[in-house]
Scaffold this motif. Structure first.
Motif, mmCIF file in Angstrom:
data_model
loop_
_atom_site.group_PDB
_atom_site.id
_atom_site.type_symbol
_atom_site.label_atom_id
_atom_site.label_comp_id
_atom_site.label_asym_id
_atom_site.label_seq_id
_atom_site.Cartn_x
_atom_site.Cartn_y
_atom_site.Cartn_z
ATOM 1 N N THR A 518 27.658 43.975 74.320
ATOM 2 C CA THR A 518 28.282 42.803 74.994
ATOM 3 C C THR A 518 26.958 41.845 74.989
ATOM 4 O O THR A 518 27.449 40.654 75.096
ATOM 5 C CB THR A 518 29.264 43.003 76.260
ATOM 6 N N LYS A 519 25.998 42.101 75.393
ATOM 7 C CA LYS A 519 24.632 41.449 76.005
ATOM 8 C C LYS A 519 23.773 41.097 74.644
ATOM 9 O O LYS A 519 23.186 39.944 74.845
ATOM 10 C CB LYS A 519 24.010 41.821 77.103
ATOM 11 N N ASP A 520 23.928 41.672 73.547
ATOM 12 C CA ASP A 520 23.142 41.271 72.435
ATOM 13 C C ASP A 520 23.836 41.835 71.511
ATOM 14 O O ASP A 520 24.529 42.832 71.333
ATOM 15 C CB ASP A 520 21.389 41.744 72.672
ATOM 16 N N ALA A 521 23.092 41.363 70.031
ATOM 17 C CA ALA A 521 23.808 41.789 68.822
ATOM 18 C C ALA A 521 22.989 43.436 68.521
ATOM 19 O O ALA A 521 21.902 43.793 69.069
ATOM 20 C CB ALA A 521 23.163 41.009 67.589
ATOM 21 N N VAL A 522 23.731 44.075 67.678
ATOM 22 C CA VAL A 522 22.967 45.445 67.168
ATOM 23 C C VAL A 522 21.951 45.128 66.066
ATOM 24 O O VAL A 522 22.495 44.220 65.263
ATOM 25 C CB VAL A 522 24.328 46.189 66.688
ATOM 26 N N ILE A 523 20.906 45.675 66.388
ATOM 27 C CA ILE A 523 19.760 45.362 65.413
ATOM 28 C C ILE A 523 19.488 46.400 64.391
ATOM 29 O O ILE A 523 18.663 46.446 63.597
ATOM 30 C CB ILE A 523 18.449 44.879 66.100
ATOM 31 N N CYS A 524 19.932 47.779 64.863
ATOM 32 C CA CYS A 524 19.843 49.092 64.077
ATOM 33 C C CYS A 524 20.608 49.737 64.301
ATOM 34 O O CYS A 524 21.518 49.859 65.301
ATOM 35 C CB CYS A 524 18.390 49.563 64.311
ATOM 36 N N MET A 525 21.325 50.299 62.958
ATOM 37 C CA MET A 525 22.065 51.337 62.973
ATOM 38 C C MET A 525 21.814 52.566 62.169
ATOM 39 O O MET A 525 20.913 52.510 61.389
ATOM 40 C CB MET A 525 23.539 50.753 62.268
ATOM 41 N N ARG A 526 22.432 53.837 62.457
ATOM 42 C CA ARG A 526 22.352 54.884 61.585
ATOM 43 C C ARG A 526 23.442 56.002 61.547
ATOM 44 O O ARG A 526 24.173 56.190 62.551
ATOM 45 C CB ARG A 526 21.116 55.818 62.181
ATOM 46 N N SER A 527 24.131 56.127 60.304
ATOM 47 C CA SER A 527 24.984 56.694 60.161
ATOM 48 C C SER A 527 24.806 58.354 60.425
ATOM 49 O O SER A 527 23.639 58.847 59.895
ATOM 50 C CB SER A 527 25.683 56.698 58.752
ATOM 51 N N LEU A 528 25.563 59.274 60.925
ATOM 52 C CA LEU A 528 25.459 60.608 61.194
ATOM 53 C C LEU A 528 26.209 61.493 60.283
ATOM 54 O O LEU A 528 26.902 60.992 59.719
ATOM 55 C CB LEU A 528 25.976 60.858 62.776
ATOM 56 N N PRO A 529 25.578 62.652 60.072
ATOM 57 C CA PRO A 529 25.904 63.746 59.106
ATOM 58 C C PRO A 529 27.398 64.076 59.265
ATOM 59 O O PRO A 529 28.214 64.424 58.522
ATOM 60 C CB PRO A 529 25.162 64.883 59.380
ATOM 61 N N ASN A 530 28.031 63.872 60.540
ATOM 62 C CA ASN A 530 29.326 64.141 61.167
ATOM 63 C C ASN A 530 30.437 62.977 60.723
ATOM 64 O O ASN A 530 31.359 63.128 61.254
ATOM 65 C CB ASN A 530 29.465 64.773 62.409
ATOM 66 N N GLY A 531 29.835 61.955 60.310
ATOM 67 C CA GLY A 531 30.739 60.710 60.257
ATOM 68 C C GLY A 531 30.737 59.634 61.260
ATOM 69 O O GLY A 531 31.512 58.888 61.177
ATOM 70 N N GLY A 532 30.174 60.073 62.242
ATOM 71 C CA GLY A 532 29.544 58.819 63.121
ATOM 72 C C GLY A 532 28.791 58.081 63.020
ATOM 73 O O GLY A 532 28.388 57.974 62.029
ATOM 74 N N LEU A 533 28.571 57.295 63.918
ATOM 75 C CA LEU A 533 27.720 55.883 63.850
ATOM 76 C C LEU A 533 26.786 55.989 65.121
ATOM 77 O O LEU A 533 27.401 55.823 66.100
ATOM 78 C CB LEU A 533 28.278 54.788 63.594
ATOM 79 N N LEU A 534 25.829 55.531 64.807
ATOM 80 C CA LEU A 534 24.787 55.341 66.143
ATOM 81 C C LEU A 534 24.238 53.550 65.892
ATOM 82 O O LEU A 534 23.928 53.175 64.894
ATOM 83 C CB LEU A 534 23.395 55.909 66.052
ATOM 84 N N THR A 535 24.501 53.074 67.068
ATOM 85 C CA THR A 535 24.144 51.482 67.250
ATOM 86 C C THR A 535 23.187 51.221 68.138
ATOM 87 O O THR A 535 23.317 51.630 69.295
ATOM 88 C CB THR A 535 25.402 50.672 67.270
ATOM 89 N N GLY A 536 21.995 50.427 67.892
ATOM 90 C CA GLY A 536 21.072 49.992 68.738
ATOM 91 C C GLY A 536 21.049 48.705 69.201
ATOM 92 O O GLY A 536 21.130 47.913 68.217
ATOM 93 N N GLY A 537 21.322 48.433 70.316
ATOM 94 C CA GLY A 537 21.455 46.976 70.859
ATOM 95 C C GLY A 537 19.924 46.248 70.839
ATOM 96 O O GLY A 537 19.082 46.896 70.873
ATOM 97 N N GLY A 538 19.990 44.894 70.977
ATOM 98 C CA GLY A 538 18.880 44.137 70.986
ATOM 99 C C GLY A 538 18.164 44.191 72.206
ATOM 100 O O GLY A 538 18.741 45.061 73.480
ATOM 101 N N LYS A 539 17.047 43.411 72.731
ATOM 102 C CA LYS A 539 16.421 43.581 74.000
ATOM 103 C C LYS A 539 17.419 43.460 75.020
ATOM 104 O O LYS A 539 17.279 43.777 76.261
ATOM 105 C CB LYS A 539 15.059 42.477 73.778
ATOM 106 N N LEU A 540 18.130 42.180 75.186
ATOM 107 C CA LEU A 540 19.038 41.937 76.297
ATOM 108 C C LEU A 540 20.105 43.092 76.449
ATOM 109 O O LEU A 540 20.540 43.378 77.520
ATOM 110 C CB LEU A 540 19.641 40.437 75.901
#
Length: 622
Positions: A518-540
Motif C-alpha cells: 500500500t505504501k509503494d510500488a512493487v519494484i521486483c518480482m519472482r515467480s515460484l516453482p509451485n506457482g506462487g509469486l514473490l513481490t518486493g515493495g519499494g523503499k517506502l
C-alpha cells in the motif's frame, strides 16, 4: 673342568612381569635363537624384546640388552654354576605392526583427477543421509559437520547458520509441506553474503541452474559468484564508469563455454563458468547502457542451438549545462555554438529514441561466434521510454513459442514473437510484433509499468504475466487510439491472462490485482516453482510478500476483496479480483532490489530458498 666339558645345556629362568617360565638353552646357540624361543613362549615379538641378565659369579651374563650375535658359552676360567641363570624380559605381547597390503597414496602424490575421484566418492556416500543441496548456502554433504550450534562467521564475507541446522530446517519445512497444501516460507535467515560496509550496492542477482551458483552484480562494476557458503570468483565488468545493471544465468546445452552474461557500462559481456570473459558487445550508440536484460527461451533442436538476449536502454550521458555558459563575441563563435548545440540536441534525440527500443543479441550457444544484434523499435515516434523487459514461452498450436515483452512509462506493453529461421543457410532470429496494448486505470489516473514477471504455468495452460504498475504523474492517461486493458488501481500488481492461443497473441484480460503493497510500488518480482509469486515493495513499503498459487489461480472464483473498513465482500466473477492480503509477509528480507529462487538440486525435491539483494549484501532465507 670335567663338568664343564660334559655340560651341553643350561637351565634358565625367564621372568616376564609376574610370570615365570623355565627354559633350556644349548651352549653354542645365539642370542637370536634364544629370542625366537622367548617369542614362541610369550608372544612378545623379537623386535620388542629387551632381555636382561645380571652378572653373577659362575653364571652366564651379558651387558645391557641381549643382542642377536651373542653366543651362549661359559668361559674356560669360570666354573659353571650349579643353579640356573635368571633372565628378565621387558616387552609387550601386542601384535607387531605389519606393512599395509596396499600401497599408501599420499595427497601430495595424487593427481587432480585422482583427488577429484576421491572427493566425489566421499560426497556420494555422504549424500545418502544428507538433506538438501541448495548449492549457494549448503556445503557438500561430507563437509557439513562444522561442530557449530549457532550462527557463526564462515569467512570474512559470509555469516550463516550451522550446516546441520540448515538441514534440520529443511526437514521441518518438508514435513509441514506434506501435512498442508499451502507452501509457506519459514522466514528464517540462513545466510548473509557480502560486506555490510561496502559502498557498492547489489543491483541484480541470478542463479546458474547447472550447479546452483548464485551470481551478483554490483554498481561498482564487480561481478561475484557464490557457492557452498563462499565467494568463488570476483571479477570486474570493464569498459567504463558506472555499475552493472543486469546479470543473466544462461541456459545453454552441455559442452557450451557460455555460463552467464552481464549488462552495464555501455556493454554486454559473456562469461564462462570460471568467470573468464569470453566476449563483449557494445551498445549501438554511446551515452546509453543496457538494462533489464533477459534471455529469450528459443526452441532447441539438433539443427538449432542458439542463445538470445534482450535488453532495454537507459541514458547515462548527461549534457553539461556549463558548456554554453560563455556568450559568443562574434559571428564565428555564434556559428560554432549553434553547431555544438545542434549536435548535442541530435545526440540527445538519438539517445531518447534508444530508450524506447529493445536490443536483441543472438548467436550460437557454444560461444564460438560473435553475437548478432537487432533493434526492436516502436512505430510510434512519441513512444515512451521502456522501463522493463521480460520473456516467456507458451505452447501455441502444439509448438513452443517464445515471446519478448516490453513495458514503458505510459503503461503500454509490446509483445514480439521470436522465431528461428534459415536465411542463406544460416540460423537467424526474427521478431514479429504480435500485440500492443495499454493498461489504463478505471479511476482515470495514468500509470507506468514498473516490472513484468511471467508466471509458472503447466503444459497447455495459457500464458500469464504479473505486471507491476505505479502512477506516472499525469492527470489522465494518453488518448492515443489502440487496444487497452482496464485495471482497478494504478499502484498494484495485475495478473494478465492471454487465454487460449490461436494464430496470434490475443489481448489479455485482467484476472487479479494484488494490492498488498500500500505504501509503494512493487519494484521486483519472482515467480515460484509451485506457482506462487514473490513481490518486493519499494523503499517506502519495504516488505516482501508471498502470494500462493491458490490465490493466483485463474479458476479461483471464491476470492475475497478485503477492506479493513468495509469488511469482506465477494468479488464479481466477471471482474478483476482484488487481493489486498498476501498469504505470507517475509519480514526477514525487507527492502530488496532483486529476488531470486535457489532450487534444491537433490533429485525429486521441491524445496527452495529465496535470495534477496538488500543494499550491499545478499540475504538468503528458508
Amino acid at each position: 673342568e670335567n663338568q664343564s666339558t660334559t655340560m651341553d645345556s643350561l637351565e634358565i629362568t625367564l621372568k616376564w612381569s609376574k610370570k615365570v617360565f623355565p627354559m633350556t638353552i644349548q651352549f653354542g646357540d645365539s642370542g637370536r635363537s634364544f629370542k625366537e624361543q622367548v617369542q614362541r613362549l610369550t608372544n612378545v615379538p623379537m623386535d620388542r624384546q629387551k632381555l636382561l641378565c645380571s652378572k653373577k659369579k659362575g653364571s652366564i651374563h651379558w651387558k645391557g640388552s641381549l643382542t642377536d650375535d651373542f653366543i651362549f658359552a661359559i668361559p674356560d676360567d669360570v666354573k659353571p654354576a650349579t643353579h640356573s641363570s635368571i633372565v628378565t624380559l621387558i616387552g609387550s605381547a601386542e601384535a607387531a605392526i605389519h606393512a599395509p597390503k596396499t600401497k599408501t597414496h599420499f595427497v601430495e602424490d595424487m593427481t587432480q583427477e585422482e583427488l577429484q575421484a576421491v572427493e566425489d566418492a566421499t560426497e556420494q556416500a555422504a549424500m545418502a543421509d544428507a538433506v538438501g543441496m541448495i548449492s549457494a548456502i549448503q556445503l557438500p554433504a561430507h563437509h557439513r559437520n562444522d561442530g557449530k550450534q549457532e550462527t557463526y562467521q564462515y569467512n570474512r564475507l559470509v555469516t550463516g547458520l550451522p550446516q546441520k541446522y540448515i538441514e534440520d530446517l529443511l526437514k521441518q519445512r518438508k514435513r509441514k509441506q506434506e501435512q498442508q497444501e499451502n507452501y509457506e516460507m519459514m522466514d528464517q535467515l540462513a545466510m548473509s553474503m557480502g560486506l555490510e560496509l561496502r559502498r557498492a550496492y547489489v543491483n541484480d542477482i541470478a542463479v546458474r541452474h547447472r550447479d546452483g551458483t548464485l551470481i551478483s552484480a554490483l554498481d561498482d562494476g564487480h561481478v561475484q559468484l557464490w557457492r557452498h557458503g563462499q565467494m568463488e570468483h570476483d571479477v570486474i565488468h570493464g569498459g567504463g564508469d558506472g555499475g552493472i545493471d543486469s546479470v543473466v544465468a544462461l541456459s545453454t546445452p552441455a559442452g557450451s563455454r557460455l555460463s552467464f552474461a552481464t549488462a552495464g557500462r555501455g556493454t554486454y559481456k559473456l562469461w564462462s563458468e570460471d568467470a573468464e570473459e569470453l566476449g563483449t558487445v557494445r551498445t549501438p550508440v554511446p551515452g546509453v547502457t543496457p538494462v533489464s536484460m533477459v534471455q529469450v527461451p528459443l526452441p532447441q533442436s539438433d539443427d538449432n542451438n542458439m542463445i538470445c538476449l534482450a535488453a532495454s536502454f537507459k541514458v547515462v550521458h548527461q549534457s553539461n549545462p556549463s558548456q554554453f555558459h560563455l556568450v559568443p563575441q562574434n559571428e564565428e563563435q555564434r556559428q560554432r555554438r549553434a553547431a555544438a548545440e545542434a549536435q548535442e540536441a541530435a545526440r540527445q534525440q538519438i539517445m531518447a529514441k534508444m530508450t524506447s527500443s529493445v536490443q536483441v543479441l543472438y548467436g550460437a550457444a557454444d560461444g564460438t561466434s560473435p553475437l548478432q544484434s537487432h533493434l526492436l523499435t516502436s512505430h510510434n515516434e512519441r513512444a515512451a521510454p521502456i522501463t522493463c523487459v521480460a520473456s516467456f514461452s507458451t505452447k501455441r498450436n502444439g509448438n513452443n513459442t517464445s515471446f519478448v515483452v516490453a513495458g514503458d512509462q505510459e503503461g503500454y506493453l509490446q509483445i514480439w514473437e521470436a522465431r528461428v529461421e534459415k536465411q542463406n543457410g544460416n540460423d537467424v532470429v526474427n521478431f514479429t510484433l504480435q500485440s500492443t496494448f495499454q493498461l489504463r486505470s478505471e479511476e482515470g489516473s495514468a500509470l507506468s509499468i514498473v516490472c513484468v514477471e511471467p508466471l509458472e504455468v503447466g503444459d497447455g495452460q495459457p500464458a500469464r504475466l504479473a505486471v507491476s504498475t505505479a502512477p506516472n504523474g499525469r492527470s489522465r492517461p494518453p488518448t492515443a487510439a489502440g487496444s487497452h486493458v482496464l485495471v482497478p488501481m494504478t499502484r498494484a500488481v495485475h495478473l494478465l491472462d492471454f487465454g487460449t492461443q490461436g494464430e496470434s497473441l490475443s489481448i489479455p484480460s485482467s484476472t487479479h490485482s494484488l494490492t498488498g503493497h500500500t505504501k509503494d510500488a512493487v519494484i521486483c518480482m519472482r515467480s515460484l516453482p509451485n506457482g506462487g509469486l514473490l513481490t518486493g515493495g519499494g523503499k517506502l513499503d519495504a516488505t516482501v510478500q508471498l502470494w500462493s498459487a491458490a490465490q493466483l489461480s485463474a479458476n479461483n472464483n471464491n476470492a475475497m476483496e478485503v477492506d479493513d473498513t468495509e469488511g469482506t465482500t465477494p468479488s464479481n466473477e466477471t471482474e478483476t479480483q482484488q487481493l489486498s492480503k498476501s498469504s505470507q509477509t517475509i519480514s526477514t528480507l525487507g527492502y530488496v532490489f532483486a529476488l531470486e529462487v535457489l532450487p534444491d538440486r537433490m533429485e525429486g525435491s521441491s524445496q527452495f530458498a529465496i535470495a534477496g539483494a538488500r543494499y550491499n549484501t545478499l540475504k538468503i532465507i528458508l
